[in-house]
Design a protein around this motif. Structure first.
Motif, mmCIF file in Angstrom:
data_model
loop_
_atom_site.group_PDB
_atom_site.id
_atom_site.type_symbol
_atom_site.label_atom_id
_atom_site.label_comp_id
_atom_site.label_asym_id
_atom_site.label_seq_id
_atom_site.Cartn_x
_atom_site.Cartn_y
_atom_site.Cartn_z
ATOM 1 N N GLU A 73 6.393 -4.237 -7.520
ATOM 2 C CA GLU A 73 5.622 -3.218 -6.798
ATOM 3 C C GLU A 73 4.198 -3.733 -6.582
ATOM 4 O OE1 GLU A 73 4.145 1.327 -7.688
ATOM 5 O OE2 GLU A 73 5.878 0.544 -8.766
ATOM 6 N N ILE A 74 3.740 -3.690 -5.347
ATOM 7 C CA ILE A 74 2.390 -4.136 -5.003
ATOM 8 C C ILE A 74 1.643 -2.966 -4.390
ATOM 9 C CG2 ILE A 74 1.016 -5.713 -3.586
ATOM 10 C CD1 ILE A 74 3.404 -7.643 -3.682
ATOM 11 N N GLY A 75 0.444 -2.678 -4.922
ATOM 12 C CA GLY A 75 -0.374 -1.576 -4.417
ATOM 13 C C GLY A 75 -1.798 -2.015 -4.158
ATOM 14 N N GLU A 76 -2.487 -1.262 -3.344
ATOM 15 C CA GLU A 76 -3.886 -1.517 -2.973
ATOM 16 C C GLU A 76 -4.084 -2.934 -2.431
ATOM 17 O OE1 GLU A 76 -7.227 -0.159 -5.303
ATOM 18 O OE2 GLU A 76 -5.853 1.002 -6.561
ATOM 19 N N ILE A 77 -3.422 -3.239 -1.337
ATOM 20 C CA ILE A 77 -3.574 -4.540 -0.688
ATOM 21 C C ILE A 77 -5.004 -4.637 -0.164
ATOM 22 C CG2 ILE A 77 -2.796 -6.042 1.182
ATOM 23 C CD1 ILE A 77 -0.047 -4.630 0.918
ATOM 24 N N ILE A 78 -5.660 -5.777 -0.428
ATOM 25 C CA ILE A 78 -7.060 -5.981 -0.049
ATOM 26 C C ILE A 78 -7.109 -6.788 1.241
ATOM 27 C CG2 ILE A 78 -9.259 -6.978 -0.754
ATOM 28 C CD1 ILE A 78 -8.171 -6.798 -3.668
ATOM 29 N N PHE A 79 -7.838 -6.263 2.215
ATOM 30 C CA PHE A 79 -8.054 -6.994 3.458
ATOM 31 C C PHE A 79 -9.514 -7.373 3.553
ATOM 32 C CE2 PHE A 79 -4.166 -4.649 4.421
ATOM 33 C CZ PHE A 79 -3.384 -5.689 4.888
ATOM 34 N N GLU A 96 -4.948 -10.020 10.952
ATOM 35 C CA GLU A 96 -4.821 -8.835 11.801
ATOM 36 C C GLU A 96 -3.356 -8.400 11.909
ATOM 37 O OE1 GLU A 96 -7.235 -6.848 13.135
ATOM 38 O OE2 GLU A 96 -8.528 -8.089 11.891
ATOM 39 N N HIS A 97 -2.453 -9.384 12.000
ATOM 40 C CA HIS A 97 -1.015 -9.073 12.035
ATOM 41 C C HIS A 97 -0.594 -8.391 10.725
ATOM 42 C CE1 HIS A 97 3.290 -9.479 12.697
ATOM 43 N NE2 HIS A 97 3.377 -10.050 11.506
ATOM 44 N N LEU A 98 -1.082 -8.906 9.596
ATOM 45 C CA LEU A 98 -0.749 -8.309 8.301
ATOM 46 C C LEU A 98 -1.338 -6.910 8.168
ATOM 47 C CD1 LEU A 98 -1.144 -11.406 5.982
ATOM 48 C CD2 LEU A 98 0.927 -10.069 6.328
ATOM 49 N N LYS A 99 -2.555 -6.711 8.684
ATOM 50 C CA LYS A 99 -3.162 -5.369 8.655
ATOM 51 C C LYS A 99 -2.292 -4.373 9.401
ATOM 52 C CE LYS A 99 -8.098 -6.224 8.256
ATOM 53 N NZ LYS A 99 -9.406 -6.123 8.929
ATOM 54 N N SER A 100 -1.792 -4.776 10.568
ATOM 55 C CA SER A 100 -0.949 -3.860 11.339
ATOM 56 C C SER A 100 0.415 -3.679 10.676
ATOM 57 C CB SER A 100 -0.799 -4.340 12.781
ATOM 58 O OG SER A 100 -0.089 -5.547 12.833
ATOM 59 N N GLU A 101 0.947 -4.742 10.077
ATOM 60 C CA GLU A 101 2.253 -4.643 9.408
ATOM 61 C C GLU A 101 2.190 -3.720 8.192
ATOM 62 O OE1 GLU A 101 5.520 -7.528 7.204
ATOM 63 O OE2 GLU A 101 4.122 -8.416 8.630
ATOM 64 N N PHE A 102 1.071 -3.744 7.462
ATOM 65 C CA PHE A 102 0.942 -2.946 6.252
ATOM 66 C C PHE A 102 0.045 -1.716 6.432
ATOM 67 C CE2 PHE A 102 2.308 -7.053 4.538
ATOM 68 C CZ PHE A 102 3.343 -6.638 3.717
ATOM 69 N N SER A 103 -0.285 -1.348 7.671
ATOM 70 C CA SER A 103 -1.106 -0.160 7.882
ATOM 71 C C SER A 103 -0.316 1.083 7.479
ATOM 72 C CB SER A 103 -1.564 -0.049 9.340
ATOM 73 O OG SER A 103 -0.473 0.243 10.170
ATOM 74 N N GLY A 104 -0.961 1.950 6.746
ATOM 75 C CA GLY A 104 -0.309 3.166 6.295
ATOM 76 C C GLY A 104 0.608 2.979 5.087
ATOM 77 N N VAL A 105 0.677 1.769 4.551
ATOM 78 C CA VAL A 105 1.529 1.491 3.391
ATOM 79 C C VAL A 105 0.707 1.652 2.121
ATOM 80 C CG1 VAL A 105 2.877 -0.292 2.202
ATOM 81 C CG2 VAL A 105 3.002 -0.095 4.679
ATOM 82 N N ASN A 106 1.123 2.553 1.230
ATOM 83 C CA ASN A 106 0.437 2.728 -0.050
ATOM 84 C C ASN A 106 0.923 1.705 -1.065
ATOM 85 O OD1 ASN A 106 -1.007 4.978 0.869
ATOM 86 N ND2 ASN A 106 0.699 6.329 0.372
ATOM 87 N N ARG A 107 2.216 1.491 -1.100
ATOM 88 C CA ARG A 107 2.840 0.537 -2.013
ATOM 89 C C ARG A 107 3.950 -0.173 -1.263
ATOM 90 N NH1 ARG A 107 0.851 0.861 -6.512
ATOM 91 N NH2 ARG A 107 -0.028 2.685 -7.471
ATOM 92 N N THR A 108 4.134 -1.445 -1.587
ATOM 93 C CA THR A 108 5.253 -2.177 -1.007
ATOM 94 C C THR A 108 6.081 -2.748 -2.147
ATOM 95 O OG1 THR A 108 5.926 -3.823 0.627
ATOM 96 C CG2 THR A 108 4.002 -4.370 -0.693
ATOM 97 N N TYR A 109 7.366 -2.862 -1.933
ATOM 98 C CA TYR A 109 8.286 -3.336 -2.958
ATOM 99 C C TYR A 109 8.919 -4.632 -2.457
ATOM 100 C CZ TYR A 109 7.508 1.324 -4.714
ATOM 101 O OH TYR A 109 6.908 2.472 -5.177
ATOM 102 N N ILE A 110 8.676 -5.704 -3.187
ATOM 103 C CA ILE A 110 9.135 -7.028 -2.792
ATOM 104 C C ILE A 110 10.279 -7.446 -3.716
ATOM 105 C CG2 ILE A 110 8.419 -9.431 -2.453
ATOM 106 C CD1 ILE A 110 6.860 -7.438 -0.717
#
Length: 112
Positions: free
Chosen positions: A35-41, A54-68
């Motif tokens: 679980e990954i949270g609070e991605i820093i841009f 910028e691509h990563l910002k749009s891919e993870f926009s609105g994401v609170n947590r991502t599960y890898i």
């Protein structure tokens, strides 16, 4: 005041190596996932715009947590300060990093 930790996470997704900086990394309650949270841009005041970030910002926009998936994680480091998130091509013929094998159980395969 305690200093918040920063982690650099490298993982493979869709044949590309992702490198993300985040404040939270933990084992997920979903079996086999990290679980990954609070991605820093990067800072918004920077004049030079990196298209990958910028691509990563749009891919993870609105994401609170991502599960890898755990088997796609290459490395997790605790670092002093954040950097630039990026996506690079994976070259399996170069270097000394090997991917874990694909899932052991593949649906639809039966023993004969």
């Amino acid at each position: 005041m305690t200093k918040k930790r920063i982690y650099k996470i490298k993982f493979i997704s869709q044949g590309k190596l992702y490198e993300l900086f985040a404040r939270e990394v933990s084992q997920s309650s979903i079996y086999g996932f990290i679980e990954i949270g609070e991605i820093i841009f990067g800072e918004k005041s920077v004049l030079v715009v990196d298209p990958t970030e910028e691509h990563l910002k749009s891919e993870f926009s609105g994401v609170n947590r991502t599960y890898i998936p755990m088997h796609t994680i290459v490395r997790v480091d605790e670092v002093e300060k954040g950097g630039i998130n990026k996506i690079t091509e994976v070259s399996l013929s170069e270097g000394n990093v090997a991917m874990f094998p694909s899932p052991i159980h593949t649906p639809g395969k039966t023993k004969k």
